[in-house]
Design a protein around this motif. Structure first.
Motif, PDB file in Angstrom:
ATOM      1  N   LEU A  33     -50.045   0.775 -61.388  1.00 55.58           N
ATOM      2  CA  LEU A  33     -50.423   1.657 -60.288  1.00 55.58           C
ATOM      3  C   LEU A  33     -49.536   2.897 -60.187  1.00 55.58           C
ATOM      4  N   ASP A  34     -50.165   3.992 -59.786  1.00 56.18           N
ATOM      5  CA  ASP A  34     -49.443   5.233 -59.513  1.00 56.18           C
ATOM      6  C   ASP A  34     -49.169   5.401 -58.022  1.00 56.18           C
ATOM      7  N   GLU A  35     -50.104   4.940 -57.188  1.00 54.05           N
ATOM      8  CA  GLU A  35     -49.995   5.103 -55.741  1.00 54.05           C
ATOM      9  C   GLU A  35     -50.659   3.922 -55.044  1.00 54.05           C
ATOM     10  N   ILE A  36     -50.219   3.649 -53.813  1.00 53.55           N
ATOM     11  CA  ILE A  36     -50.848   2.600 -53.016  1.00 53.55           C
ATOM     12  C   ILE A  36     -50.838   3.001 -51.545  1.00 53.55           C
ATOM     13  N   TYR A  37     -51.893   2.590 -50.818  1.00 55.72           N
ATOM     14  CA  TYR A  37     -52.054   2.955 -49.417  1.00 55.72           C
ATOM     15  C   TYR A  37     -52.468   1.734 -48.598  1.00 55.72           C
ATOM     16  N   ALA A  38     -52.174   1.783 -47.307  1.00 52.64           N
ATOM     17  CA  ALA A  38     -52.578   0.717 -46.386  1.00 52.64           C
ATOM     18  C   ALA A  38     -52.519   1.269 -44.969  1.00 52.64           C
ATOM     19  N   GLN A  67     -44.158  -0.814 -52.080  1.00 49.69           N
ATOM     20  CA  GLN A  67     -43.474   0.471 -52.083  1.00 49.69           C
ATOM     21  C   GLN A  67     -42.169   0.426 -52.875  1.00 49.69           C
ATOM     22  N   LYS A  68     -41.616  -0.744 -52.996  1.00 49.16           N
ATOM     23  CA  LYS A  68     -40.404  -0.903 -53.797  1.00 49.16           C
ATOM     24  C   LYS A  68     -40.685  -0.634 -55.271  1.00 49.16           C
ATOM     25  N   GLU A  69     -41.923  -0.893 -55.679  1.00 47.16           N
ATOM     26  CA  GLU A  69     -42.298  -0.745 -57.086  1.00 47.16           C
ATOM     27  C   GLU A  69     -42.986   0.589 -57.374  1.00 47.16           C
ATOM     28  N   ILE A  70     -43.779   1.100 -56.418  1.00 45.24           N
ATOM     29  CA  ILE A  70     -44.549   2.327 -56.630  1.00 45.24           C
ATOM     30  C   ILE A  70     -44.578   3.147 -55.338  1.00 45.24           C
ATOM     31  N   SER A  71     -44.935   4.414 -55.467  1.00 43.95           N
ATOM     32  CA  SER A  71     -45.038   5.273 -54.288  1.00 43.95           C
ATOM     33  C   SER A  71     -46.188   4.810 -53.406  1.00 43.95           C
ATOM     34  N   GLY A  72     -45.940   4.716 -52.104  1.00 45.71           N
ATOM     35  CA  GLY A  72     -46.985   4.239 -51.209  1.00 45.71           C
ATOM     36  C   GLY A  72     -46.852   4.811 -49.814  1.00 45.71           C
ATOM     37  N   VAL A  73     -47.971   4.827 -49.090  1.00 48.62           N
ATOM     38  CA  VAL A  73     -48.001   5.318 -47.715  1.00 48.62           C
ATOM     39  C   VAL A  73     -48.753   4.318 -46.844  1.00 48.62           C
TER      40      VAL A  73
END
Length: 427
Positions: A185-190, A374-380
């Motif tokens: 993954l490059d990004e993640i959201y929740a 978020q520890k592994e990939i950029s996330g918001v």
């Protein structure tokens, strides 16, 4: 053709191309809004079904089956049976691009609080009193809308339906699973629905919640419960940091328009407090004081235990004191600053200045295991308003009569479908 005419024609053609591109962007988001409206009633129906049949952390069997079938019917590739009852829907876009994920949590709470809706829980002792049923409906809605716009998507989208969030192990179990690394993954959201005005989307870069620590102070058996009450009050008063006259432990005030999170001078900024209530655990050998503390500044965490120890050593109870330590230290949601700003700019550009509001504080008490992603990939991670004062609806999580104005589902599906589509097409 003269040079002057050539330049004029070239400029006009360029202007037309730019106009067409802007029109296409506008049209795709208009289409997303229309598609969201079309499926809204079905999303409300499935949300209410989840609400009637909640399942505790680690037991999300029925829930995950419904989610998997829904995603499969959309034409997504579906992975099940990992990290407990986890489900992932995979939507491969029409072109190569980023790998982006959306996370929705599935588990319910162990309680029988007042639930004044006709579709209240039919499972004794279990209830969706935190809004995860809403989160799932939103996640399914985003998947459905984006599946209908597959050719406009670059890269691959992953819809993660996570078990065991309430016990703070679900996200870590997924991250530790080999399937997670395969997603690359490059990004993640929740998001999390809460007691903001219905449909209001709130976010801030960096820490969204206060750091929460559970502390234990150990004394010998000559230390009494009466001693504990006196000493704890002293420790709480001497360690507390807050704005004059404010009470950041009064969580409803976080959603107040004047002193709450939307105000740059909010009382929910730069504080440290220990909860008013504490627990005493005693046996023949010792007596322990246990309590939670909440700190907004990470750099201050290392100073708290030495400060408490100093207060005890300078008290009349120093000869009865044995030790002080943290016995629980969950990490807190930590939004990537650049990605957060990109999300704010994107949603504002598409849906206007009122599409999103900034959060200027940190909320105590609540937290989410989303940090492990978020520890592994950029996330918001966003907050979504579910309260509606005119309808008497208050979406105060983990509280009696927690209710949600389901209109927030429509707004979230529309907004975040647009955001993810735009992020999939960004460089």
């Amino acid at each position: 053709m003269t040079l002057k005419k050539h330049l004029i024609v070239s400029f006009l053609l360029f202007s037309i191309l730019i106009s067409c591109k802007a029109s296409d962007e506008e049209n795709v988001h208009q289409k997303i809004e229309h598609q969201t409206n079309e499926i809204f009633d079905s999303l409300v129906k499935i949300r209410r079904d989840f609400h009637e049949y909640p399942e505790l952390a680690g037991n999300e069997k029925r829930t995950s089956k419904i989610v998997a079938e829904y995603l499969s019917n959309l034409g997504l590739e579906v992975k099940t049976g990992f990290a407990g009852h986890g489900v992932i829907g995979i939507l491969r876009g029409g072109k190569e691009g980023k790998n982006i994920a959306w996370r929705a949590d599935m588990d319910a709470l162990p309680n029988d609080m007042l639930d004044g809706v006709p579709y209240k829980s039919k499972i004794e002792g279990v209830q969706h009193g935190c809004g995860h049923d809403v989160h799932m409906a939103i996640g399914l809605g985003i998947a459905e809308v984006l599946a209908k716009n597959k050719e406009s998507i670059k890269g691959t989208l992953y819809f993660i339906f996570q078990p065991e969030e309430e016990t703070f192990v679900g996200a870590k179990n997924i991250v530790d699973n080999s399937l997670f690394s395969e997603m690359n993954l490059d990004e993640i959201y929740a998001l999390h629905v809460t007691a903001l005005p219905v449909g209001q989307i709130m976010v801030k870069p960096n820490e969204l919640y206060a750091y929460q620590k559970r502390i234990k102070m150990k004394f010998n058996n000559k230390f009494s419960k009466e001693d504990a009450e006196i000493l704890y009050k002293e420790i709480r008063n001497k360690t507390m940091r807050k704005k004059d006259g404010s009470s950041p432990w009064e969580i409803p005030k976080a959603f107040d328009s004047e002193i709450g999170l939307v105000n740059p001078n909010t009382i929910f900024k730069d504080y440290l407090f220990m909860e008013e209530n504490f627990m005493i655990d005693s046996d023949d050998e010792s007596l322990d004081i246990q309590a939670y503390l909440y700190e907004t500044n990470q750099s201050n965490l290392q100073n708290i235990l030495p400060k408490i120890e100093e207060i005890i050593e300078n008290s009349i109870y120093k000869d009865k004191f044995i030790s002080v330590s943290y016995i629980q230290e969950n990490p807190t949601v930590l939004n990537d600053e650049k990605l957060t700003n990109n999300a704010v700019n994107t949603l504002t550009k598409i849906y206007g200045e009122n599409a999103i509001v900034m959060d200027y504080g940190q909320i105590p008490y609540f937290n989410d295991d989303f940090y492990y992603y978020q520890k592994e990939i950029s996330g918001v991670y966003f907050l979504l308003g579910g309260s509606n004062a005119e309808k008497g609806i208050t979406a105060m999580n983990h509280a009696p009569n927690f209710r949600v104005d389901e209109e927030c589902i429509r707004i979230a599906v529309k907004s975040f479908s647009s955001l993810i589509l735009e992020r999939s097409n960004s460089k």
